[in-house]
Design a protein around this motif. Structure first.
Motif, short mmCIF file in Angstrom:
data_model
loop_
_atom_site.label_atom_id
_atom_site.label_comp_id
_atom_site.label_asym_id
_atom_site.label_seq_id
_atom_site.Cartn_x
_atom_site.Cartn_y
_atom_site.Cartn_z
N ILE A 322 105.66 27.88 -14.40
CA ILE A 322 104.44 27.31 -15.00
C ILE A 322 104.40 25.83 -14.63
O ILE A 322 105.34 25.08 -14.92
N MET A 323 103.33 25.41 -14.00
CA MET A 323 103.20 24.02 -13.56
C MET A 323 102.07 23.31 -14.30
O MET A 323 101.08 23.94 -14.68
N ILE A 324 102.25 22.02 -14.47
CA ILE A 324 101.25 21.17 -15.12
C ILE A 324 100.94 20.01 -14.17
O ILE A 324 101.85 19.28 -13.76
N ARG A 325 99.68 19.84 -13.82
CA ARG A 325 99.30 18.75 -12.93
C ARG A 325 97.97 18.14 -13.37
O ARG A 325 97.20 18.77 -14.10
N THR A 326 97.74 16.92 -12.89
CA THR A 326 96.43 16.29 -13.06
C THR A 326 95.76 16.16 -11.71
O THR A 326 96.43 15.92 -10.69
N LEU A 327 94.45 16.34 -11.70
CA LEU A 327 93.65 16.15 -10.49
C LEU A 327 92.87 14.85 -10.68
O LEU A 327 91.98 14.77 -11.53
N ASP A 328 93.21 13.84 -9.90
CA ASP A 328 92.63 12.51 -10.06
C ASP A 328 91.22 12.46 -9.49
O ASP A 328 91.02 12.59 -8.28
N LEU A 329 90.23 12.26 -10.37
CA LEU A 329 88.83 12.20 -9.96
C LEU A 329 88.33 10.76 -9.82
O LEU A 329 87.14 10.54 -9.60
N THR A 330 89.24 9.80 -9.92
CA THR A 330 88.83 8.39 -9.96
C THR A 330 88.90 7.69 -8.60
O THR A 330 88.51 6.53 -8.49
N GLY A 331 89.41 8.39 -7.59
CA GLY A 331 89.53 7.76 -6.27
C GLY A 331 88.57 8.34 -5.26
O GLY A 331 87.59 9.01 -5.61
N GLU A 332 88.84 8.09 -4.00
CA GLU A 332 88.01 8.65 -2.94
C GLU A 332 88.15 10.17 -2.90
O GLU A 332 89.19 10.72 -3.26
N PHE A 333 87.10 10.83 -2.43
CA PHE A 333 87.11 12.29 -2.43
C PHE A 333 88.20 12.84 -1.51
O PHE A 333 88.74 13.93 -1.76
N SER A 334 88.55 12.10 -0.49
CA SER A 334 89.62 12.55 0.41
C SER A 334 90.94 12.73 -0.34
O SER A 334 91.75 13.59 0.00
N LEU A 335 91.16 11.90 -1.37
CA LEU A 335 92.38 12.03 -2.18
C LEU A 335 92.33 13.29 -3.04
O LEU A 335 93.36 13.92 -3.28
N ILE A 336 91.14 13.63 -3.53
CA ILE A 336 90.98 14.87 -4.29
C ILE A 336 91.30 16.06 -3.39
O ILE A 336 92.00 17.00 -3.79
N GLN A 337 90.80 16.00 -2.17
CA GLN A 337 91.07 17.07 -1.21
C GLN A 337 92.57 17.22 -0.95
O GLN A 337 93.10 18.33 -0.90
N SER A 338 93.25 16.10 -0.80
CA SER A 338 94.70 16.13 -0.54
C SER A 338 95.45 16.80 -1.68
O SER A 338 96.38 17.59 -1.46
N GLN A 339 95.06 16.50 -2.91
CA GLN A 339 95.71 17.09 -4.07
C GLN A 339 95.48 18.60 -4.12
O GLN A 339 96.40 19.37 -4.41
N LEU A 340 94.25 19.02 -3.85
CA LEU A 340 93.94 20.46 -3.87
C LEU A 340 94.65 21.19 -2.74
O LEU A 340 95.11 22.32 -2.89
N ASN A 341 94.74 20.53 -1.58
CA ASN A 341 95.44 21.14 -0.45
C ASN A 341 96.93 21.30 -0.74
O ASN A 341 97.57 22.29 -0.35
N GLU A 342 97.48 20.33 -1.44
CA GLU A 342 98.90 20.39 -1.80
C GLU A 342 99.16 21.57 -2.74
O GLU A 342 100.19 22.25 -2.64
N ILE A 343 98.21 21.82 -3.63
CA ILE A 343 98.36 22.97 -4.56
C ILE A 343 98.32 24.28 -3.78
O ILE A 343 99.10 25.19 -4.03
N ALA A 344 97.39 24.38 -2.81
CA ALA A 344 97.30 25.59 -2.01
C ALA A 344 98.60 25.86 -1.26
O ALA A 344 99.02 27.02 -1.07
N ALA A 345 99.26 24.79 -0.83
CA ALA A 345 100.51 24.92 -0.07
C ALA A 345 101.63 25.51 -0.91
O ALA A 345 102.61 26.05 -0.36
N LEU A 346 101.53 25.44 -2.25
CA LEU A 346 102.56 25.98 -3.12
C LEU A 346 102.76 27.48 -2.91
O LEU A 346 103.87 28.02 -3.07
N LEU A 347 101.67 28.18 -2.54
CA LEU A 347 101.76 29.63 -2.35
C LEU A 347 102.50 29.99 -1.06
O LEU A 347 102.99 31.11 -0.92
N LYS A 348 102.52 29.05 -0.12
CA LYS A 348 103.07 29.35 1.20
C LYS A 348 104.53 28.91 1.35
O LYS A 348 105.10 29.04 2.43
N LEU A 349 105.08 28.35 0.28
CA LEU A 349 106.48 27.90 0.35
C LEU A 349 107.44 29.08 0.38
O LEU A 349 107.20 30.10 -0.25
#
Length: 349
Positions: A322-349
């Motif tokens: 069980i994981m707990i994370r925050t998605l930062d909506l206060t920066g550039e959208f590219s940073l939001i994309q990076s965070q979401l991409n990192e989450i997707a990568a969790l399935l491929k580990l």
């Protein structure tokens, strides 16, 4: 521009663009480049462009029922009313008939919303002029009392599908309306404090993974209860916000949007996670993992707005991650994309 709660307003536009595919069309590209002072002005710009685009295609026409006194029969006659009329005015019939008209609920909601935005001090003169120009072709359309709008009556089909996104924007705006001031100006609630924002946050995350990670088969799915006897009467429905799949692995994401990410412990100064959230995601994971392989993971994804808190925790509970994370909506959208991409990568580990 950043709103009073810390969210970059342009990010709200991008979230809307994922939730509603119409906003990805070329005629909306200029809106994405603008720096808006507030969410109402952003919505005014979207509506002005959307209505103008709809006018180029033609306003939706629907059959509207009329009841009218006529000298000859048209449509269906109201027999009892016509009999009473005959006593008062010879030769008159009360007829009920349907006629194609632009004065229907879809166009009435558009006009009502546009007029409200044109009275708001939050909307720039540029966008008020654009809305006023679009409204010139709505002279035959009535406005509505907001409290009388029956949103459940909206029905979409092939001929009016282009209205879907516009109606959702109108809904988001009109549900945020507080009141009119003595000067006739319109006041809106803080958009991100209303029920509309959590739903947009969920839909954005789902549509992001659908678009960029089709191999993960993202969808909002229901989970069946893993009962011993199969008896599930009266048990609540378990509906996930986002479920991602990769091979035999599954990641269930529960998107949470709150004013305060953490809750204050009543007896101590320490802050804790919302206990109901943790119970919920744990229940989703354990009931999904019917074979007890531990290949189903859960993620509580909290929206980070104006708070300083950043969460990135991982727990092993009864053999499940069980994981707990925050998605930062206060920066550039590219940073939001990076965070979401990192989450997707969790399935491929």
């Amino acid at each position: 521009m950043i709103d009073s709660k810390g969210i970059v307003i342009r990010n709200i536009y991008y979230m809307l663009a994922y939730a509603y595919q119409n906003l990805r069309q070329k005629n909306y590209t200029d809106i994405a480049a603008e720096d808006f002072e507030n969410i109402q002005d952003l919505f005014a710009a979207i509506l002005a462009e959307g209505i103008s685009s709809q006018l180029r295609c033609g306003l939706a026409l629907e059959y509207v029922q009329h009841s009218e006194e006529l000298t000859s029969l048209r449509g269906k006659m109201d027999v009892m009313a016509s009999y009473r009329l005959k006593k008062k005015r010879a030769g008159k019939l009360l007829c009920e008939y349907d006629e194609l008209s632009e004065n229907n609920l879809l166009n009435q909601i558009l006009k009502t919303t546009a007029f409200i935005l044109m009275r708001s001090k939050e909307v720039t003169r540029k966008n008020k002029i654009a809305l006023k120009r679009a409204m010139q072709l709505f002279s035959g359309v009535d406005t509505l009392e907001i409290s009388e709008i029956r949103w459940g009556r909206l029905c979409y089909h092939r001929n009016n599908q282009t209205y879907h996104m516009l109606m959702n924007i109108c809904y988001l705006l009109l549900r945020n309306l507080l009141a009119s001031t003595e000067k006739g100006e319109i006041q809106f609630a803080e958009f991100i404090d209303t029920q509309a924002m959590p739903r947009l946050y969920e839909k954005f995350i789902l549509e992001y993974y659908k678009r960029h990670f089709p191999e993960l088969h993202a969808h909002a799915s229901q989970i069946s209860w893993d009962t011993d006897d199969g008896y599930i009467d009266f048990l609540p429905t378990m509906q996930t916000d986002v479920s991602l799949y990769y091979g035999d692995k599954c990641l269930i994401i529960d998107a949470k949007y709150y004013r305060n990410t953490m809750q204050q412990n009543r007896n101590f100064d320490a802050k804790r996670l919302h206990s109901d959230n943790l119970y919920q995601i744990f229940s989703y994971v354990k009931n999904k993992d019917t074979l007890h392989k531990g290949n189903v993971m859960g993620l509580l994804l909290y929206a980070k707005t104006g708070e300083d808190i950043v969460l990135k925790r991982e727990y092993s509970l009864s053999g499940s991650k069980i994981m707990i994370r925050t998605l930062d909506l206060t920066g550039e959208f590219s940073l939001i994309q990076s965070q979401l991409n990192e989450i997707a990568a969790l399935l491929k580990l």
